[in-house]
Design an enzyme around this catalytic site. Sequence first.
Site, PDB file in Angstrom:
ATOM      1  N   HIS A 161       0.854  -1.285   0.121  1.00 61.65           N
ATOM      2  CA  HIS A 161       0.058   0.005   0.075  1.00 61.65           C
ATOM      3  C   HIS A 161       0.894   1.366  -0.062  1.00 61.65           C
ATOM      4  O   HIS A 161       0.411   2.424   0.429  1.00 61.65           O
ATOM      5  CB  HIS A 161      -0.920   0.012   1.278  1.00 61.65           C
ATOM      6  CG  HIS A 161      -1.661  -1.248   1.531  1.00 61.65           C
ATOM      7  ND1 HIS A 161      -3.036  -1.525   0.841  1.00 61.65           N
ATOM      8  CD2 HIS A 161      -1.403  -2.300   2.133  1.00 61.65           C
ATOM      9  CE1 HIS A 161      -3.374  -2.800   1.112  1.00 61.65           C
ATOM     10  NE2 HIS A 161      -2.240  -3.281   1.783  1.00 61.65           N
ATOM     11  N   SER A 282      14.762  21.713 -16.025  1.00 58.32           N
ATOM     12  CA  SER A 282      13.516  22.441 -16.483  1.00 58.32           C
ATOM     13  C   SER A 282      14.033  24.054 -16.840  1.00 58.32           C
ATOM     14  O   SER A 282      15.127  24.603 -16.606  1.00 58.32           O
ATOM     15  CB  SER A 282      13.001  22.858 -15.231  1.00 58.32           C
ATOM     16  OG  SER A 282      11.922  23.991 -15.205  1.00 58.32           O
ATOM     17  N   LYS A 288      15.675  21.863 -11.276  1.00 58.98           N
ATOM     18  CA  LYS A 288      15.175  20.567 -11.373  1.00 58.98           C
ATOM     19  C   LYS A 288      16.024  19.901 -12.050  1.00 58.98           C
ATOM     20  O   LYS A 288      16.770  20.222 -12.864  1.00 58.98           O
ATOM     21  CB  LYS A 288      13.899  20.831 -12.469  1.00 58.98           C
ATOM     22  CG  LYS A 288      12.640  21.469 -11.608  1.00 58.98           C
ATOM     23  CD  LYS A 288      12.032  20.581 -10.637  1.00 58.98           C
ATOM     24  CE  LYS A 288      11.218  19.437 -11.159  1.00 58.98           C
ATOM     25  NZ  LYS A 288      10.340  20.147 -12.061  1.00 58.98           N
ATOM     26  N   GLU A 295      10.095   8.236 -16.891  1.00 58.94           N
ATOM     27  CA  GLU A 295       8.830   9.185 -17.227  1.00 58.94           C
ATOM     28  C   GLU A 295       8.257   8.708 -18.738  1.00 58.94           C
ATOM     29  O   GLU A 295       7.040   8.409 -18.739  1.00 58.94           O
ATOM     30  CB  GLU A 295       8.677  10.483 -17.040  1.00 58.94           C
ATOM     31  CG  GLU A 295       8.896  11.039 -15.718  1.00 58.94           C
ATOM     32  CD  GLU A 295       9.066  12.569 -15.512  1.00 58.94           C
ATOM     33  OE1 GLU A 295       8.046  13.019 -15.180  1.00 58.94           O
ATOM     34  OE2 GLU A 295      10.084  12.839 -15.947  1.00 58.94           O
TER      35      GLU A 295
END
Length: 464
Positions: A161, A282, A288, A295
């Site tokens: 979980h 970024s 970043k 991804e």
Amino acid sequence: MSSEKTNQSWGGRFSEPVDAFVARFTASVDFDKRLYRHDILGSQAHARMLTQAGVLSEAERDAIVAGLDEIRGEIEAGTFEWRVDLEDVHMNIEARLTERLGVVGKKLHTGRSRNDQVATDIRLWLRDEIDAILVELNRLQAGLLQLAETEADTIMPGFTHLQTAQPVTFGHHLLAWFEMLSRDHERLVDCRKRVNRMPLGSAALAGTTYPIQRQVTCELLGFEAIGGNSLDGVSDRDFAIEFCAAASLAMMHLSRFSEELVLWTSAQFQFIDLPDRFCTGSSIMPQKKNPDVPELVRGKTGRVFGALTGLLTLMKGQPLAYNKDNQEDKEPLFDAADTLRDSLRAFADMVPAIKPKREIMREAARRGFSTATDLADYLVRKGLPFRDCHEIVGHAVKYGVDSGKDLAEMSLEELRRFSDQIEQDVFAVLTLEGSVNARDHIGGTAPAQVRAAVQRGRELLARR
Ligand code: ARG
């Protein structure tokens, strides 16, 4: 009848040329030209077989085989002119052959149809693609074994979980992915067997009146078996659907893997570092460093699922035998194969470069009462029933939450408030090492078991 006005391969019965838009709309050459190498291989085998069958002379065969080799050269040199008015890869190559050889070129298509030709081409192409995919899959699995061996003793929290559950070793976690990929490998190898059956000789749908020798083309093209029914041979694309199903499962696994890498590189987890060459920045936020490769793989999974759904839908309800619908099989199939291969390649390159942050992983495992089950098991060994132990440890955890202490940080007196069965030896089971070492059986997380599993994995890869 001017056959220049319409397609030279089938223009005979037409009294007006095909509408210009319809010609473009029905053409597939823009995408099926990718099959040129396999189309040429199939044609050369067909010509050789026709000579053995007494249909073509040896001189005709030699001219066709050499002419096709030269056309392959033209295509690879970029000098071949692909013509949309010639519809597809098959007619483009055949027209060029006829341009070069004259009437001999027109004899190549004896005893076959584009229907068995295209079915043969796709199978030959997909067989090669599967082999290339398996190479990347192997490389990724070898990288996982290497990293798992190095990290056999590294402790991290295991999750259910997405809540801290029990400590595991990082090597063990990596080997879970190894297992998934082993099943993907099995599925692709199994799928390849059914891809590798020969439809050539089915002709348009019913077979042919020429004395073809299908065993000859089968052997020349390295097929494992000859398709047993001509109607089936030209029409079904189940092998392509099966490949997309296997590819979808592999991508599903890579998407799960991706998701964990994305989580772990985040500032909140910080379990691993990915080298800069697998990340981008970024344009607005200077701090970043984004895990683009995982991804993107996670996102690309959707394309492959889409290909599977598309092909299932394409095939559903089609009557026998070949229908033009099947021309739509190629783009999803090509895209699924490219996507899987590229994703595996990116992962195979990236996995060996994963840098675990061992201290942070360990600290995360230490927090969150991850050895609570070990305390319960300890009390069971002292003779208490498991359900009572579960309750006792629950109280201890509650106390820990209230007082801000992990189980291993409590004194013996504190722990004995919950059960007088607890003695000094409890601290050995409350350590992270004690916890993972205790799970010492096949498939368990103990470092010794991880090393044994790495060994088994290496033997598996060596047998392939
Ligand atoms: N371009 C076609 C395809 O991809 C080749 C077979 C066409 N056959 C036909 N009779 N129109 O399916």
